[in-house]
Write a protein that holds these residues in place. Structure first.
Motif, PDB file in Angstrom:
ATOM      1  N   VAL A   1       1.015  -1.326  -0.029  1.00 28.87           N
ATOM      2  CA  VAL A   1       0.041  -0.084   0.148  1.00 28.87           C
ATOM      3  C   VAL A   1       0.868   1.362   0.009  1.00 28.87           C
ATOM      4  CG1 VAL A   1      -1.762   1.243   1.233  1.00 28.87           C
ATOM      5  CG2 VAL A   1      -1.920  -1.270   1.403  1.00 28.87           C
ATOM      6  N   THR A   2       0.714   1.941  -0.979  1.00 30.63           N
ATOM      7  CA  THR A   2       1.591   3.258  -1.040  1.00 30.63           C
ATOM      8  C   THR A   2       0.729   4.365  -0.735  1.00 30.63           C
ATOM      9  OG1 THR A   2       2.859   2.376  -2.902  1.00 30.63           O
ATOM     10  CG2 THR A   2       2.862   4.723  -2.442  1.00 30.63           C
ATOM     11  N   VAL A   3       1.113   5.318   0.295  1.00 24.46           N
ATOM     12  CA  VAL A   3       0.647   6.460   0.618  1.00 24.46           C
ATOM     13  C   VAL A   3       1.334   7.633   0.165  1.00 24.46           C
ATOM     14  CG1 VAL A   3      -0.243   7.785   2.549  1.00 24.46           C
ATOM     15  CG2 VAL A   3      -0.137   5.435   2.914  1.00 24.46           C
ATOM     16  N   THR A   4       0.851   8.272  -1.009  1.00 20.89           N
ATOM     17  CA  THR A   4       1.450   9.234  -1.457  1.00 20.89           C
ATOM     18  C   THR A   4       1.222  10.738  -0.896  1.00 20.89           C
ATOM     19  OG1 THR A   4      -0.383   9.653  -2.924  1.00 20.89           O
ATOM     20  CG2 THR A   4       1.358   8.185  -3.700  1.00 20.89           C
ATOM     21  N   ILE A   5       0.346  10.736  -0.162  1.00 22.91           N
ATOM     22  CA  ILE A   5      -0.004  12.141   0.651  1.00 22.91           C
ATOM     23  C   ILE A   5       0.029  11.640   1.904  1.00 22.91           C
ATOM     24  CG2 ILE A   5      -1.179  14.089   0.971  1.00 22.91           C
ATOM     25  CD1 ILE A   5      -2.068  13.719  -1.967  1.00 22.91           C
ATOM     26  N   ASP A   6       1.001  11.926   2.809  1.00 24.58           N
ATOM     27  CA  ASP A   6       0.910  11.660   4.249  1.00 24.58           C
ATOM     28  C   ASP A   6       1.522  12.851   5.051  1.00 24.58           C
ATOM     29  OD1 ASP A   6      -0.048   9.855   5.977  1.00 24.58           O
ATOM     30  OD2 ASP A   6       1.671   8.889   6.453  1.00 24.58           O
ATOM     31  N   SER A   7       1.560  14.204   4.423  1.00 19.07           N
ATOM     32  CA  SER A   7       2.071  15.438   5.059  1.00 19.07           C
ATOM     33  C   SER A   7       1.706  16.553   4.241  1.00 19.07           C
ATOM     34  CB  SER A   7       3.438  15.356   5.514  1.00 19.07           C
ATOM     35  OG  SER A   7       4.140  15.276   4.351  1.00 19.07           O
ATOM     36  N   LEU A   8       2.114  17.620   4.773  1.00 17.84           N
ATOM     37  CA  LEU A   8       1.465  18.954   3.930  1.00 17.84           C
ATOM     38  C   LEU A   8       2.672  19.125   2.767  1.00 17.84           C
ATOM     39  CD1 LEU A   8      -0.348  21.476   3.659  1.00 17.84           C
ATOM     40  CD2 LEU A   8       1.180  22.651   5.011  1.00 17.84           C
TER      41      LEU A   8
ATOM     42  N   LEU B   1      -4.002  15.829  -7.303  1.00 21.73           N
ATOM     43  CA  LEU B   1      -5.163  16.072  -6.422  1.00 21.73           C
ATOM     44  C   LEU B   1      -5.124  17.398  -5.891  1.00 21.73           C
ATOM     45  CD1 LEU B   1      -7.357  14.566  -4.988  1.00 21.73           C
ATOM     46  CD2 LEU B   1      -5.826  14.106  -2.881  1.00 21.73           C
ATOM     47  N   PRO B   2      -6.123  18.223  -6.122  1.00 20.72           N
ATOM     48  CA  PRO B   2      -6.324  19.596  -5.779  1.00 20.72           C
ATOM     49  C   PRO B   2      -6.660  19.527  -4.203  1.00 20.72           C
ATOM     50  CG  PRO B   2      -8.168  18.926  -7.143  1.00 20.72           C
ATOM     51  CD  PRO B   2      -7.215  17.888  -7.257  1.00 20.72           C
ATOM     52  N   TRP B   3      -6.568  20.589  -3.386  1.00 21.03           N
ATOM     53  CA  TRP B   3      -6.918  20.867  -2.024  1.00 21.03           C
ATOM     54  C   TRP B   3      -7.825  21.858  -1.731  1.00 21.03           C
ATOM     55  CZ3 TRP B   3      -1.947  21.051  -4.009  1.00 21.03           C
ATOM     56  CH2 TRP B   3      -1.365  22.184  -3.292  1.00 21.03           C
ATOM     57  N   ARG B   4      -8.483  21.908  -0.636  1.00 19.25           N
ATOM     58  CA  ARG B   4      -9.666  22.842  -0.472  1.00 19.25           C
ATOM     59  C   ARG B   4      -9.259  23.230   1.100  1.00 19.25           C
ATOM     60  NH1 ARG B   4      -9.644  22.835  -5.463  1.00 19.25           N
ATOM     61  NH2 ARG B   4     -11.469  22.185  -6.508  1.00 19.25           N
ATOM     62  N   LEU B   5      -9.927  24.229   1.423  1.00 17.68           N
ATOM     63  CA  LEU B   5      -9.975  24.757   2.950  1.00 17.68           C
ATOM     64  C   LEU B   5     -11.544  25.251   3.079  1.00 17.68           C
ATOM     65  CD1 LEU B   5      -6.817  24.934   2.266  1.00 17.68           C
ATOM     66  CD2 LEU B   5      -6.742  26.329   4.539  1.00 17.68           C
ATOM     67  N   GLU B   6     -12.020  24.962   4.471  1.00 14.51           N
ATOM     68  CA  GLU B   6     -13.357  25.540   4.882  1.00 14.51           C
ATOM     69  C   GLU B   6     -13.261  27.108   4.744  1.00 14.51           C
ATOM     70  OE1 GLU B   6     -15.111  21.851   7.410  1.00 14.51           O
ATOM     71  OE2 GLU B   6     -14.256  23.596   8.471  1.00 14.51           O
ATOM     72  N   THR B   7     -14.460  27.500   4.288  1.00 11.42           N
ATOM     73  CA  THR B   7     -14.352  29.170   4.171  1.00 11.42           C
ATOM     74  C   THR B   7     -14.436  29.782   5.680  1.00 11.42           C
ATOM     75  OG1 THR B   7     -15.814  28.858   2.375  1.00 11.42           O
ATOM     76  CG2 THR B   7     -15.966  30.859   3.242  1.00 11.42           C
ATOM     77  N   GLY B   8     -13.577  30.760   5.874  1.00  9.23           N
ATOM     78  CA  GLY B   8     -13.677  31.616   6.960  1.00  9.23           C
ATOM     79  C   GLY B   8     -13.028  30.978   8.276  1.00  9.23           C
ATOM     80  N   ALA B   9     -12.307  29.630   7.905  1.00  2.19           N
ATOM     81  CA  ALA B   9     -11.760  29.118   9.250  1.00  2.19           C
ATOM     82  C   ALA B   9     -10.428  29.589   9.395  1.00  2.19           C
ATOM     83  CB  ALA B   9     -11.419  27.592   8.559  1.00  2.19           C
ATOM     84  N   ALA B  10     -10.077  29.666  10.619  1.00  7.61           N
ATOM     85  CA  ALA B  10      -8.762  29.892  11.070  1.00  7.61           C
ATOM     86  C   ALA B  10      -7.510  29.513  10.573  1.00  7.61           C
ATOM     87  CB  ALA B  10      -8.848  29.728  12.692  1.00  7.61           C
ATOM     88  N   ILE B  11      -7.522  28.231  10.139  1.00  8.25           N
ATOM     89  CA  ILE B  11      -6.578  27.471   9.177  1.00  8.25           C
ATOM     90  C   ILE B  11      -6.218  28.426   7.927  1.00  8.25           C
ATOM     91  CG2 ILE B  11      -7.882  26.126   7.946  1.00  8.25           C
ATOM     92  CD1 ILE B  11      -4.454  25.128   9.619  1.00  8.25           C
TER      93      ILE B  11
ATOM     94  N   ILE C   1     -10.903  15.895  -4.600  1.00  9.81           N
ATOM     95  CA  ILE C   1     -10.248  16.973  -3.776  1.00  9.81           C
ATOM     96  C   ILE C   1      -9.807  16.191  -2.595  1.00  9.81           C
ATOM     97  CG2 ILE C   1     -11.644  18.781  -4.736  1.00  9.81           C
ATOM     98  CD1 ILE C   1     -13.386  18.683  -2.212  1.00  9.81           C
ATOM     99  N   ALA C   2      -8.853  16.993  -1.975  1.00  8.91           N
ATOM    100  CA  ALA C   2      -8.442  16.576  -0.430  1.00  8.91           C
ATOM    101  C   ALA C   2      -8.703  17.999   0.332  1.00  8.91           C
ATOM    102  CB  ALA C   2      -6.974  16.589  -0.488  1.00  8.91           C
ATOM    103  N   VAL C   3      -8.908  17.825   1.534  1.00  5.51           N
ATOM    104  CA  VAL C   3      -9.405  18.926   2.392  1.00  5.51           C
ATOM    105  C   VAL C   3      -8.602  18.984   3.667  1.00  5.51           C
ATOM    106  CG1 VAL C   3     -11.340  19.895   3.709  1.00  5.51           C
ATOM    107  CG2 VAL C   3     -11.824  18.696   1.583  1.00  5.51           C
ATOM    108  N   ILE C   4      -8.320  20.257   3.985  1.00  6.56           N
ATOM    109  CA  ILE C   4      -7.431  20.684   5.384  1.00  6.56           C
ATOM    110  C   ILE C   4      -8.359  21.219   6.132  1.00  6.56           C
ATOM    111  CG2 ILE C   4      -5.700  21.895   6.177  1.00  6.56           C
ATOM    112  CD1 ILE C   4      -4.304  22.022   3.487  1.00  6.56           C
ATOM    113  N   CYS C   5      -8.597  20.559   7.547  1.00  2.17           N
ATOM    114  CA  CYS C   5      -9.658  21.057   8.415  1.00  2.17           C
ATOM    115  C   CYS C   5      -9.412  20.257   9.515  1.00  2.17           C
ATOM    116  CB  CYS C   5     -11.142  20.712   8.002  1.00  2.17           C
ATOM    117  SG  CYS C   5     -11.583  18.952   7.741  1.00  2.17           S
ATOM    118  N   ASP C   6     -10.048  20.528  10.702  1.00  2.77           N
ATOM    119  CA  ASP C   6      -9.756  19.771  12.014  1.00  2.77           C
ATOM    120  C   ASP C   6     -10.198  18.304  12.036  1.00  2.77           C
ATOM    121  OD1 ASP C   6     -12.851  19.500  13.273  1.00  2.77           O
ATOM    122  OD2 ASP C   6     -12.917  20.955  11.603  1.00  2.77           O
ATOM    123  N   GLU C   7      -9.658  17.570  12.907  1.00  2.00           N
ATOM    124  CA  GLU C   7      -9.691  16.067  12.858  1.00  2.00           C
ATOM    125  C   GLU C   7     -11.048  15.586  13.282  1.00  2.00           C
ATOM    126  OE1 GLU C   7      -6.476  14.239  14.892  1.00  2.00           O
ATOM    127  OE2 GLU C   7      -4.972  14.406  13.107  1.00  2.00           O
TER     128      GLU C   7
END
Length: 396
Positions: free
Chosen positions: A198-205, A214-224, A262-268
């Motif tokens: 199993v190859t994990v190609t994305i395991d960090s920023l 793979l494009p990435w998104r963030l939540e609107t108005g989030a502190a991140i 897509i990939a998403v950056i947000c809280d766990e």
């Protein structure tokens, strides 16, 4: 969202005062449906904007506590600490074209090749010297020595053997070494075929920003968003510059993440809720949380208007819920079905022994085709040389 629903339950607890009377409240959603970030003109969006304009008494979240937000609101006692990470499509078991060379490292393969050449050369020299000493001749000594060494490595039999003891000692030690090499190789290869890779190609920023598939998104108005924008680290700056359009919430886009769009950056916690819903509806795991964190130990709390009269009572109720363990129990119930999908993808297993498909043998087949092509070219060269290059005629 998961934590937002929990905060509604929390407000119901806060709404009861010490005399047992119930304080009525009205939920006013922000027009832009954002958490709230500061704009260049010093105004705020989302729920933070409502607090700044004193349109509401408190804002449900929970919110990431930041000094910038604390300038327009008062935070309650922290509810918990949160990590921000990356959620991607779950890596799947896959066949490896070069899997047949993976049992050994490059250094080991080079040492085996060096040993093969050295033993073949030494054997050829010893056989030639023994022929001179004992006055017997061997034809094609070098070719026979190399062919014999190669046959022993591949565990093939050979009709030729040296006639004298000196070269046979070399043969004995090489047979023992090749037995160790090939036994180790076959055992490790069997284990690798039994446990697919199993190859994990994305395991960090850093992995995320270094790829373009793979494009990435963030939540609107989030502190991140503010965190990445104001960070001095190049990887954070690159993540902010190259991100796609923001999304309202991960739970609305979880299907797009599962489908690999897509990939998403947000809280766990939101990620675990997305996993919970995905597993509850499909019975399978389609999402993966990267091991590398984007932001760690962010404190999450409720937000109140500056100098709010409800803050003291809210803090009292929050402390009771935290000390009794109710808050963490509520969160645990919301994400109960995510535990199965939190394990690493390499632990995913199929039921029973799976037959090997053609893709598993792609590497050896390519080597076979390459060898057949080279041999065909050599044959054509020999044939052409025989037709057009005539040997000189002998004169009587």
């Amino acid at each position: 969202m998961t934590q937002l629903a929990l905060c509604v339950m929390l407000v119901s607890e806060i709404g009861c005062n010490r005399d047992g009377l119930v304080i009525c409240y009205v939920v006013i959603p922000p027009p832009d449906q954002q958490w709230g970030i500061k704009l260049p003109n010093d105004t705020w969006t989302g729920m933070m904007g409502q607090l700044d304009r004193q349109e509401v008494d408190m804002a449900l979240g929970p919110f990431t506590m930041t000094p910038q937000r604390a300038s327009v609101c008062d935070f309650s006692v922290p509810l918990h600490h949160e990590n921000f990470a990356i959620i991607t499509p779950r890596p799947k078991l896959q066949s490896d074209v070069l899997g047949f060379i993976k049992p050994f490292t490059v250094q080991v393969w080079l040492l085996i090749l060096t040993s093969l050449l050295s033993v073949a050369t030494a054997m050829g020299c010893v056989v030639w010297a023994e022929g001179k000493i004992f006055r017997h001749s061997e034809k094609n000594i070098v070719a026979r020595a190399f062919l014999w060494v190669f046959c022993t490595v591949t565990q093939e039999s050979s009709h030729w053997l040296p006639k004298k003891d000196g070269s046979r000692i070399i043969v004995s030690f090489w047979l023992l070494a090749s037995l160790v090499f090939m036994s180790s190789y076959s055992g490790i290869l069997t284990a690798m075929l039994t446990l697919p890779r199993v190859t994990v190609t994305i395991d960090s920023l850093a992995d995320l920003v270094s790829q373009s598939a793979l494009p990435w998104r963030l939540e609107t108005g989030a502190a991140i968003l503010t965190y990445l924008k104001e960070s001095k680290e190049e990887v954070h700056q690159k993540a902010y510059r190259n991100m796609g359009p923001t999304i309202y919430a991960l739970l609305r886009e979880r299907q797009a993440v599962a489908e690999g769009k897509i990939a998403v950056i947000c809280d766990e916690t939101s990620m675990k809720k997305a996993m919970d819903l995905d597993f509850s509806t499909t019975g399978q795991c389609h999402l993966y949380i990267a091991q590398g964190k984007v932001m760690t130990n962010a404190m999450m709390s409720l937000a109140f208007r500056k100098n709010s009269k409800y803050l003291v009572q809210a803090n009292h109720r929050v402390r009771i819920l935290l000390e009794s363990g109710l808050w963490h129990k509520w969160i645990g119930k919301q994400v109960a079905n995510s535990s199965h999908c939190l394990r690493h993808p390499r632990l995913d297993r199929r039921e029973g022994i799976q037959p090997l498909n053609l893709e598993s043998f792609t590497g050896p087949v390519l080597i076979l085709l390459t060898g057949a092509t080279v041999s065909l070219l050599v044959f054509l060269c020999e044939h052409l040389s025989h037709l057009y290059v005539q040997p000189p005629k002998s004169t009587a």
